[in-house]
Design a protein around this motif. Structure first.
Motif: not given
Length: 380
Positions: A180-197
């Motif tokens: 129902s919304g935008p698809g995308g890829l999510i990238v997660v830095d496993l050291a910091t837990g920071q994630a970006r779309r």
């Protein structure tokens, strides 16, 4: 151009579907082996650890799901890592498993659990979308990464994940297969837990607006009980990493195309969305797929749910390696160190939501495997 990895080169009711049920049985190609059968809820994900342990998951889509993650022990599914973790609690969304879509064992002997936090595809529970790591040596949870609300959107449906652990703690890549919304890829830095779309709403992560799946001879549409037919549109779903880690492959569920992007750009926080979009490569048609996987010989595997088949991309050419009427919706793929490709066949297309409220699934569901003479991608 950036270098891309070598693999670049049931019958349903006629009244409900409005289509004749006449359909020739698919040709039988290759040999599939049954590993397990499921007489309870419908499984989606599967993963095989290096020592042969097998884990599966059952999303909470409407079936009675007493536990959403399980280990297969002597052919029986047992809650994993334990029964209490599998009891969903919206008041403790980060600590309990709400609705798991995928499980993946990484190269450091950890089982990663991808929790959608969206039972029955409802609006995602805030604070519940997460990656949970279980140490397979101790069977204990050792890490939980909760994805923030600006990354896991209210419409987000976390689908599948792959890991590259070569640089420090490494990185995880996740597909958002929103309906129902935008698809995308999510990238997660496993050291910091920071994630970006990344590539949020891009054509390569979005449903093909002209795509209509034909499964078991019928057009697949959303057909709720008492409601109008609607197109079935699912965004980025399948995902795989090349053997050298240089390329991420992905595909929307509602499409027949395979896409690829260099991972070094996907990981870079400096590159703009416009410049990142320019790095996407459309590899052409592969068939309509749910799951994807890659092996250590540089080959890519994709399901073909319209034709009860599994296909392989090698040196630029797709080849059907298995086709069988029993392969009813090949879902998630996993390659074991035993050199077999494992996959679930779960009759997803026969669910009641596609047939006017009538559930046409016929148990058991299955876990199959195919001998491929290649091992898993292990980036560590």
């Amino acid at each position: 151009m950036d270098r891309i990895a070598p693999a670049l080169l049931l019958l349903t009711s006629t009244l409900l579907c409005g289509v004749s049920p006449t359909r020739a049985a698919p040709e039988v190609i290759g040999h599939i082996e049954e590993v397990a059968r499921f007489d309870g809820p419908m499984p989606t994900g599967v993963t095989v650890a290096p020592n042969g342990r097998i884990f599966v998951n059952y999303p909470r889509w409407g079936d009675d799901v007493p536990f959403t993650v399980a280990e297969l022990r002597n052919g029986k599914a047992m809650p994993y890592p334990d029964a209490s973790t599998n009891r969903p609690d919206d008041k403790r969304p980060a600590e309990t498993l709400l609705s798991v879509q995928s499980v993946v064992v990484d190269a450091r002997n950890r089982l990663w659990i991808l929790d959608t936090a969206a039972p029955a595809f409802r609006t995602r529970v805030s604070g519940g979308a997460k990656l949970v790591a279980v140490d397979l040596a101790t069977d204990r949870v050792v890490r939980t990464i909760v994805l923030p609300d600006d990354v896991a959107l209210p419409t987000t449906y976390l689908n599948d994940v792959r890991f590259d652990l070569r640089d420090g703690e490494g990185v995880a890549y996740i597909t958002d297969s929103s309906v129902s919304g935008p698809g995308g890829l999510i990238v997660v830095d496993l050291a910091t837990g920071q994630a970006r779309r990344r590539l949020s709403g891009h054509a390569s992560t979005s449903p093909d607006p002209n795509f209509v799946a034909v499964v078991e001879g019928h057009e697949m549409k959303s057909r709720p009980a008492g409601g109008p037919d609607k197109p079935f549109r699912v965004a980025s779903d399948g995902i795989a990493l090349s053997a050298d880690g240089a390329t991420l492959y992905y595909c929307p569920l509602s499409s027949r195309h395979l896409y690829a992007i260099p991972t070094r750009h996907l990981r870079s926080p400096e590159i703009s969305e416009a410049d990142l979009a320019a790095k996407v490569v459309d590899l052409g048609e592969k068939g309509a797929s749910d799951g994807l996987e890659a092996d250590d010989r540089g080959r890519v595997y994709a399901g073909d749910y319209e034709h009860n088949a599994v296909r392989r991309l090698e040196q630029g050419t797709w080849k059907t390696i298995a086709q069988n009427p029993e392969i009813l919706w090949p879902d998630t793929f996993s390659i074991g160190t035993d050199r077999y490709l494992y996959f679930t066949a779960n009759q997803l297309h026969r669910q009641a939501g596609f047939h006017g409220g009538i559930d046409l699934r016929r148990k058991p569901y299955h876990l199959y495997r195919i001998r491929i003479d290649a091992g898993p991608v292990q980036l560590k």
